[in-house]
Design a protein around this motif. Structure first.
Motif, mmCIF file in Angstrom:
data_model
loop_
_atom_site.group_PDB
_atom_site.id
_atom_site.type_symbol
_atom_site.label_atom_id
_atom_site.label_comp_id
_atom_site.label_asym_id
_atom_site.label_seq_id
_atom_site.Cartn_x
_atom_site.Cartn_y
_atom_site.Cartn_z
ATOM 1 N N MET A 1 0.846 -1.186 0.000
ATOM 2 C CA MET A 1 0.000 0.000 0.000
ATOM 3 C C MET A 1 0.889 1.247 0.000
ATOM 4 S SD MET A 1 -3.327 -0.709 0.117
ATOM 5 C CE MET A 1 -4.513 0.104 1.111
ATOM 6 N N SER A 2 0.473 2.234 -0.751
ATOM 7 C CA SER A 2 1.139 3.530 -0.765
ATOM 8 C C SER A 2 0.348 4.479 0.119
ATOM 9 C CB SER A 2 1.219 4.074 -2.182
ATOM 10 O OG SER A 2 2.073 3.282 -2.969
ATOM 11 N N ASN A 3 1.030 5.515 0.606
ATOM 12 C CA ASN A 3 0.411 6.449 1.531
ATOM 13 C C ASN A 3 0.685 7.873 1.068
ATOM 14 O OD1 ASN A 3 0.933 8.299 4.090
ATOM 15 N ND2 ASN A 3 -0.641 6.816 4.622
ATOM 16 N N ILE A 4 -0.347 8.703 1.129
ATOM 17 C CA ILE A 4 -0.221 10.126 0.824
ATOM 18 C C ILE A 4 -0.810 10.891 1.995
ATOM 19 C CG2 ILE A 4 -0.946 12.012 -0.689
ATOM 20 C CD1 ILE A 4 -1.255 9.908 -2.918
ATOM 21 N N GLU A 5 -0.100 11.916 2.455
ATOM 22 C CA GLU A 5 -0.614 12.811 3.487
ATOM 23 C C GLU A 5 -0.435 14.236 3.001
ATOM 24 O OE1 GLU A 5 0.963 12.059 7.383
ATOM 25 O OE2 GLU A 5 0.634 9.907 7.218
ATOM 26 N N LYS A 6 -1.536 14.981 2.923
ATOM 27 C CA LYS A 6 -1.518 16.376 2.467
ATOM 28 C C LYS A 6 -2.474 17.179 3.335
ATOM 29 C CE LYS A 6 1.002 15.693 -1.258
ATOM 30 N NZ LYS A 6 2.392 16.063 -1.215
ATOM 31 N N SER A 7 -2.210 18.481 3.429
ATOM 32 C CA SER A 7 -3.130 19.361 4.144
ATOM 33 C C SER A 7 -3.201 20.698 3.424
ATOM 34 C CB SER A 7 -2.681 19.559 5.598
ATOM 35 O OG SER A 7 -1.459 20.257 5.644
ATOM 36 N N ILE A 8 -4.272 21.428 3.709
ATOM 37 C CA ILE A 8 -4.453 22.764 3.149
ATOM 38 C C ILE A 8 -5.287 23.572 4.127
ATOM 39 C CG2 ILE A 8 -6.579 22.281 1.855
ATOM 40 C CD1 ILE A 8 -5.185 23.937 -0.470
ATOM 41 N N ASP A 9 -4.995 24.864 4.220
ATOM 42 C CA ASP A 9 -5.796 25.764 5.040
ATOM 43 C C ASP A 9 -6.827 26.436 4.143
ATOM 44 O OD1 ASP A 9 -4.168 25.042 7.110
ATOM 45 O OD2 ASP A 9 -3.146 26.969 7.277
ATOM 46 N N VAL A 10 -8.096 26.363 4.545
ATOM 47 C CA VAL A 10 -9.180 26.984 3.792
ATOM 48 C C VAL A 10 -9.776 28.111 4.628
ATOM 49 C CG1 VAL A 10 -9.667 24.935 2.419
ATOM 50 C CG2 VAL A 10 -10.878 25.261 4.560
ATOM 51 N N ASN A 11 -10.172 29.175 3.974
ATOM 52 C CA ASN A 11 -10.661 30.365 4.672
ATOM 53 C C ASN A 11 -12.169 30.322 4.868
ATOM 54 O OD1 ASN A 11 -8.060 31.544 4.907
ATOM 55 N ND2 ASN A 11 -8.170 32.079 2.745
ATOM 56 N N VAL A 12 -12.598 29.279 5.585
ATOM 57 C CA VAL A 12 -13.994 29.127 6.003
ATOM 58 C C VAL A 12 -13.975 28.477 7.390
ATOM 59 C CG1 VAL A 12 -14.944 28.936 3.643
ATOM 60 C CG2 VAL A 12 -14.290 26.869 4.900
#
Length: 153
Positions: A1-12
């Motif tokens: 299995m491959s793994n991806i971890e990402k995040s983003i800040d949203v202005n709500v």
């Protein structure tokens, strides 16, 4: 299995970001390659997407859902994947959306693409499009505020 971890800040606010993420039928509007997501019931989703130039279908089960906090899932049939998306309050009008995805690339094209970071770039793009989608609207397209408790081990 491959793994991806990402995040983003949203202005709500957290509630707005979470509510929009529960609108699975809107996923094709911001997720590259996703053709359709149908909610079969409170816990099951039918997905259809193009991955590595091939059409794939799978059924996913939501294994845990806590309003304004997290949604976890795993595939039950078809393309193997699972993950969790979490929502973190930065301030009243800013939310950090964190996505962890585990998936099993199939065949030469998907494995080469995985090695080149294609899936990781796609997830980053999906989060950027989610940010643009929700910030332009300023409000969610709908909401599901129910909870699904994780099974006890």
């Amino acid at each position: 299995m491959s793994n991806i971890e990402k995040s983003i800040d949203v202005n709500v606010p957290v509630r707005t970001a979470y509510n929009q993420w529960t609108q699975f039928d809107d996923f094709p509007r911001f997720m590259e390659g996703v053709r359709e997501v149908r909610q079969l019931d409170d816990k099951r989703l039918a997905w259809r997407a193009e991955i590595g130039g091939k059409e794939k279908s799978w059924e996913a089960e939501i294994t845990e859902q806590i309003p304004d906090a997290r949604i976890a899932w795993r595939s039950r049939a078809g393309a193997r994947n699972g993950g969790v998306v979490t929502f973190h309050r930065i301030d009243d009008d800013t939310t950090r959306v964190m996505l962890q995805l585990d998936y099993d690339p199939e065949g030469v094209v998907e494995n080469v693409g995985d090695a080149l970071g294609v899936a990781s770039a796609r997830v980053r793009g999906d989060l950027e499009r989610f940010k643009e989608f929700i910030e332009q609207r300023g409000r969610e397209t709908g909401a599901w505020r129910g909870s699904i408790n994780a099974p006890h081990s």
